[in-house]
Design an enzyme around this catalytic site. Sequence first.
Site, PDB file in Angstrom:
ATOM      1  N   ASP A  35     -16.790 -32.701 -48.988  1.00 18.79           N
ATOM      2  CA  ASP A  35     -16.908 -33.653 -47.892  1.00 18.79           C
ATOM      3  C   ASP A  35     -18.268 -34.361 -47.958  1.00 18.79           C
ATOM      4  O   ASP A  35     -18.793 -34.577 -49.060  1.00 18.79           O
ATOM      5  CB  ASP A  35     -16.711 -32.929 -46.557  1.00 18.79           C
ATOM      6  CG  ASP A  35     -16.015 -33.802 -45.512  1.00 18.79           C
ATOM      7  OD1 ASP A  35     -16.635 -34.787 -45.067  1.00 18.79           O
ATOM      8  OD2 ASP A  35     -14.870 -33.493 -45.151  1.00 18.79           O
ATOM      9  N   HIS A  70     -19.127 -36.303 -40.694  1.00 19.39           N
ATOM     10  CA  HIS A  70     -17.736 -35.934 -40.949  1.00 19.39           C
ATOM     11  C   HIS A  70     -17.636 -34.505 -41.472  1.00 19.39           C
ATOM     12  O   HIS A  70     -16.854 -33.682 -40.967  1.00 19.39           O
ATOM     13  CB  HIS A  70     -17.135 -36.928 -41.946  1.00 19.39           C
ATOM     14  CG  HIS A  70     -15.666 -36.786 -42.181  1.00 19.39           C
ATOM     15  ND1 HIS A  70     -15.140 -35.903 -43.101  1.00 19.39           N
ATOM     16  CD2 HIS A  70     -14.603 -37.435 -41.643  1.00 19.39           C
ATOM     17  CE1 HIS A  70     -13.819 -36.023 -43.114  1.00 19.39           C
ATOM     18  NE2 HIS A  70     -13.461 -36.937 -42.225  1.00 19.39           N
ATOM     19  N   ASN A 161      -4.234 -40.973 -43.117  1.00 21.61           N
ATOM     20  CA  ASN A 161      -4.137 -41.597 -41.788  1.00 21.61           C
ATOM     21  C   ASN A 161      -3.458 -42.967 -41.861  1.00 21.61           C
ATOM     22  O   ASN A 161      -3.887 -43.909 -41.205  1.00 21.61           O
ATOM     23  CB  ASN A 161      -5.542 -41.749 -41.188  1.00 21.61           C
ATOM     24  CG  ASN A 161      -6.258 -40.428 -41.054  1.00 21.61           C
ATOM     25  OD1 ASN A 161      -5.646 -39.398 -40.802  1.00 21.61           O
ATOM     26  ND2 ASN A 161      -7.574 -40.449 -41.237  1.00 21.61           N
ATOM     27  N   SER A 223      -8.052 -35.477 -41.352  1.00 15.11           N
ATOM     28  CA  SER A 223      -9.282 -34.770 -41.735  1.00 15.11           C
ATOM     29  C   SER A 223      -9.607 -33.650 -40.769  1.00 15.11           C
ATOM     30  O   SER A 223     -10.195 -32.627 -41.162  1.00 15.11           O
ATOM     31  CB  SER A 223     -10.466 -35.740 -41.770  1.00 15.11           C
ATOM     32  OG  SER A 223     -10.448 -36.552 -42.903  1.00 15.11           O
TER      33      SER A 223
END
Length: 236
Positions: A35, A70, A161, A223
């Site tokens: 990430d 994130h 998404n 996520s």
Amino acid sequence: HTVNGTVGTADVDIDAPRAWDITTGSASVIIGVIDTGIAYDHPDLAANIVGGVNHVDTANAANFNDELGHGTHVNGTIAALNNEIGVVGVAPAASLYQSKVFGASGSTAWSTVIAGIGACVTSGSNIVSMSLGGRENNPALHLAVQKAYQAGRVIVAAAGNDYGKPVSFPGAYPEAIGVTASNSDNALARFSSKGPEVDVIAPGENVLSTYLNGGYTTLSGTSMATPHVSGVIALI
């Protein structure tokens, strides 16, 4: 889990506290998170971080600090500490290893992600958690996922998404557990990709977790669903 009395998804949607009567995870179980890195001084995370590497700025490979938030959010859902502050992750006693593949720009190359997968394997991570994806299949990426799978790693990846569009890679690969997102009504979240490659659905809308500067925030996306699954696997 709670912040200022706000109940989080680990309690309401996946009943994690019922598992905690048996296990809260173990320091010997390592989740490799690919990430944006992690805010490694966050008081709700620091004790569970066992290492990491920066694949974006290789000259500063030991600096896997998170500029974007994130990755910090994802890590909190997996294994935020069960203490007197903030939130509690799904597996609060598990260990967190970081493969930082995104810098401040928020974009990356598949070659960088591939390096991140390799680092998770060599670090001894049991689980490889990827809250990321792309629309185009990449044979080298698939090979890296296959090698990790063959090495005995459990691979978890976001479905994407893009509602109405195919599942993203690497979540679409058969070796990966593809995760799409549910909302507070336990229905498919409005943004979630779906398709035959999806293996499981998990909470992904308005998820409360750790963030930058020692803080907390809510974010939405597949996520956010992916680390719920990685945490459950860590408990198992």
